[in-house]
Design an enzyme around this catalytic site. Structure first.
Site, mmCIF file in Angstrom:
data_model
loop_
_atom_site.group_PDB
_atom_site.id
_atom_site.type_symbol
_atom_site.label_atom_id
_atom_site.label_comp_id
_atom_site.label_asym_id
_atom_site.label_seq_id
_atom_site.Cartn_x
_atom_site.Cartn_y
_atom_site.Cartn_z
ATOM 1 N N GLU A 1 0.795 -1.231 0.000
ATOM 2 C CA GLU A 1 0.000 0.000 0.000
ATOM 3 C C GLU A 1 0.828 1.282 0.000
ATOM 4 O O GLU A 1 0.791 2.054 0.965
ATOM 5 C CB GLU A 1 -0.947 0.017 1.207
ATOM 6 C CG GLU A 1 -1.919 -1.150 1.228
ATOM 7 C CD GLU A 1 -3.055 -0.968 2.238
ATOM 8 O OE1 GLU A 1 -2.961 -0.079 3.089
ATOM 9 O OE2 GLU A 1 -4.037 -1.718 2.151
ATOM 10 N N GLU B 1 -5.492 -8.566 0.505
ATOM 11 C CA GLU B 1 -6.168 -8.192 1.754
ATOM 12 C C GLU B 1 -7.622 -7.852 1.463
ATOM 13 O O GLU B 1 -7.938 -7.217 0.454
ATOM 14 C CB GLU B 1 -5.538 -6.954 2.424
ATOM 15 C CG GLU B 1 -4.182 -7.182 3.034
ATOM 16 C CD GLU B 1 -3.645 -5.954 3.782
ATOM 17 O OE1 GLU B 1 -4.454 -5.097 4.207
ATOM 18 O OE2 GLU B 1 -2.420 -5.873 3.930
HETATM 19 C C1 PNW Z 1 -4.318 -1.902 5.451
HETATM 20 N N1 PNW Z 1 -7.601 3.655 4.672
HETATM 21 O O1 PNW Z 1 -4.224 -0.568 5.867
HETATM 22 C C2 PNW Z 1 -2.980 -2.503 5.843
HETATM 23 O O2 PNW Z 1 -2.279 -3.091 4.781
HETATM 24 C C3 PNW Z 1 -3.047 -3.400 7.025
HETATM 25 O O3 PNW Z 1 -1.777 -3.447 7.641
HETATM 26 C C4 PNW Z 1 -4.129 -2.925 7.961
HETATM 27 O O4 PNW Z 1 -4.116 -3.596 9.184
HETATM 28 C C5 PNW Z 1 -5.448 -3.115 7.236
HETATM 29 O O5 PNW Z 1 -5.457 -2.450 5.991
HETATM 30 C C6 PNW Z 1 -6.665 -2.671 8.029
HETATM 31 O O6 PNW Z 1 -6.637 -1.288 8.259
HETATM 32 C C7 PNW Z 1 -5.121 0.427 5.552
HETATM 33 O O7 PNW Z 1 -7.634 4.625 5.448
HETATM 34 C C8 PNW Z 1 -5.164 1.525 6.390
HETATM 35 O O8 PNW Z 1 -8.310 3.634 3.613
HETATM 36 C C9 PNW Z 1 -5.971 2.588 6.099
HETATM 37 C C10 PNW Z 1 -6.750 2.579 4.947
HETATM 38 C C11 PNW Z 1 -6.726 1.463 4.107
HETATM 39 C C12 PNW Z 1 -5.905 0.401 4.411
#
Ligand code: PNW
Length: 440
Positions: free
Chosen positions: A165, A346
């Site tokens: 990401e 994911e």
């Molecule tokens: C992902 N948003 O993070 C990560 O790859 C993981 O490590 C994390 O635990 C998981 O999603 C759940 O949050 C994100 O704000 C964090 O859109 C924030 C966002 C999206 C993905």
């Protein structure tokens, strides 16, 4: 009666984790500090002052966790390698004990017939590299390629993911300041963005040169973007937002160019363009073998470009529940960026879970979420999207970054006092899907 959605026999079912979120043992066996250790130490950055210091203690309990993976019948396990375990200061010769941990993990997977998928960077940048400018410094991309080469040569793994990401690093880490390194500066953010993409390309080249036959790609969180109403203003705003969410990452990787409208917007805010040197886009567009797609939420924007929420939201308030978005984004990537197989790396949901007196965790909401998303993915596949596999986020409850331990994304419950693992109802449901290859 509607017949059950049946997945291809060779469809790969898996689960995902990330090093800093589950391992703990942050000072053991020579691991150096990362930007997340530093970020967590500042009061106010993470809910309840939590950190990944102990997390789910996976570093010591990995055998038990491997057994869980095997019990669920999974064919693939996606984990990340902690750069500061391999190179405690981000460069120089590898730390043998760090490599040994991942060797044991990969061996344990092989013994259980589970395929590893390794992410090289899931946000735990060695602090010393941050002190030298982090992702704003072009040199960090070169250091990343060196680190990647160490991992490629030391570990018997076919499938690799480069950067987890990049968009979340850019947005949460550099624009909104909610993740490490905690900056709020658009000008710096997009310089970091270019170097993250460069790091992806450099590492992909190294793998192709040294290990033909193996596969590599990025893990991109894609956010299908829609106008919230049927006005030209909202449609225009959605197109702009799509640039920042998706095209800024997909276009350079697949097409070797940044989207013009997005680059123009960025250039009004800072010097990213000055950092794009001759040849960089050739490196970034090194052909990839697989695209990791992470899907949680769509983005609806109104005519002013503001995000609006039109559907139910999860405990994680940024997460608007919209399964159709997964269908839409898969079909769109297949259409606009064809030729590369996709793997869902994911997808999942945070729910306020608890263990009932009878020992069960009744997470029906998560089951419904997973069922609806698998169904949407299946429809996308029927429409021609080439999807090889699916990994649920996450195998275990874990350190949810700025939310600390308050949000549980696992299909296995973790009691952080005893470190006892309890498969939730969703894990048992998922096991049945995996076993039957069918959604009923
Ligand atoms: C992902 N948003 O993070 C990560 O790859 C993981 O490590 C994390 O635990 C998981 O999603 C759940 O949050 C994100 O704000 C964090 O859109 C924030 C966002 C999206 C993905």
């Amino acid at each position: 009666m509607k017949s059950p959605a049946r997945f291809p026999a060779d469809f790969v079912w898996g689960a995902s984790t990330a090093a800093y979120q589950i391992e703990g043992a942050t000072t053991e066996d020579g691991r150096g500090p990362s930007v997340w250790d530093t970020f967590c130490a500042v009061p106010g950055n993470v809910r309840d002052g939590d950190s990944g210091e102990h997390a789910a203690d996976h570093y010591h309990r990995y055998n038990e966790d491997l057994d869980l993976i095997a019990d669920l019948g999974l064919g693939s396990y996606r984990f990340s390698i902690a750069w500061p375990r391999i190179q405690p200061t981000g460069s120089g010769k590898p730390n043998q004990k760090g490599l040994d941990f991942y060797r044991r993990l990969v061996d344990g997977l092989a013994e259980r017939g589970v395929r590893p998928m390794a992410t090289l960077f899931h946000w735990d940048l060695p602090q010393e590299l941050q002190d030298r400018g982090g992702w704003e410094n072009r040199d960090t991309a070169e250091r990343f390629a060196e680190y990647a080469e160490i991992c490629f040569d030391a570990l018997e793994i076919r499938d690799w993911l480069t950067i987890n990401e990049p968009k979340t690093v850019v947005d949460c880490g550099y624009r909104f300041g909610t993740h490490a390194p905690g900056f709020k500066d658009d000008a710096r953010a997009f310089v970091a963005c270019h170097h993250l993409l460069l790091a992806h390309g450099l590492a992909s080249r190294v793998l192709h040169e040294r290990h033909p036959g193996r596969r590599i790609g990025p893990a991109l969180n894609l956010h299908p973007t829609y106008p919230a109403d049927d006005t030209p203003e909202a449609r225009e705003a959605a197109h702009h937002q799509d640039g920042l969410e998706n095209r800024l990452y997909l276009d350079p990787i697949f097409k070797g160019r940044y989207p013009e409208d997005t680059l123009r917007w960025i250039s009004e805010r800072g010097p990213m363009a000055d950092h794009i040197l001759d040849g960089d886009l050739g490196v970034i567009s090194e052909p990839i073998d697989v695209l990791g797609v992470q899907y949680y939420t769509p983005v609806f924007v109104d005519g002013k470009g503001e995000r609006v929420f039109l559907h139910e939201r999860a405990q994680a308030e940024w997460l608007e529940i919209y399964p159709e978005g997964l269908h839409d984004i898969l079909v769109r990537v297949q259409r606009d960026y064809p030729g590369v197989p996709m793997v869902i790396t994911e997808n999942g949901l945070a729910v306020v879970d608890g263990v009932d007196a009878d020992g069960r965790v009744r997470d029906e909401r998560r089951i419904a979420y997973l069922r609806d998303h698998l169904s949407a993915m299946h429809r996308a596949m029927e429409a021609g999207a080439q999807v090889e596999g699916y990994h649920v986020w996450s195998l275990l409850d874990n350190f949810e970054w700025a939310e600390g331990y308050s949000q549980r994304f696992g299909i296995v419950y973790v009691d952080y006092t005893t470190q006892k693992r309890t498969p939730k109802d969703s894990a048992l449901w998922y096991r049945d899907v995996v076993k039957s290859g069918e959604l009923r």
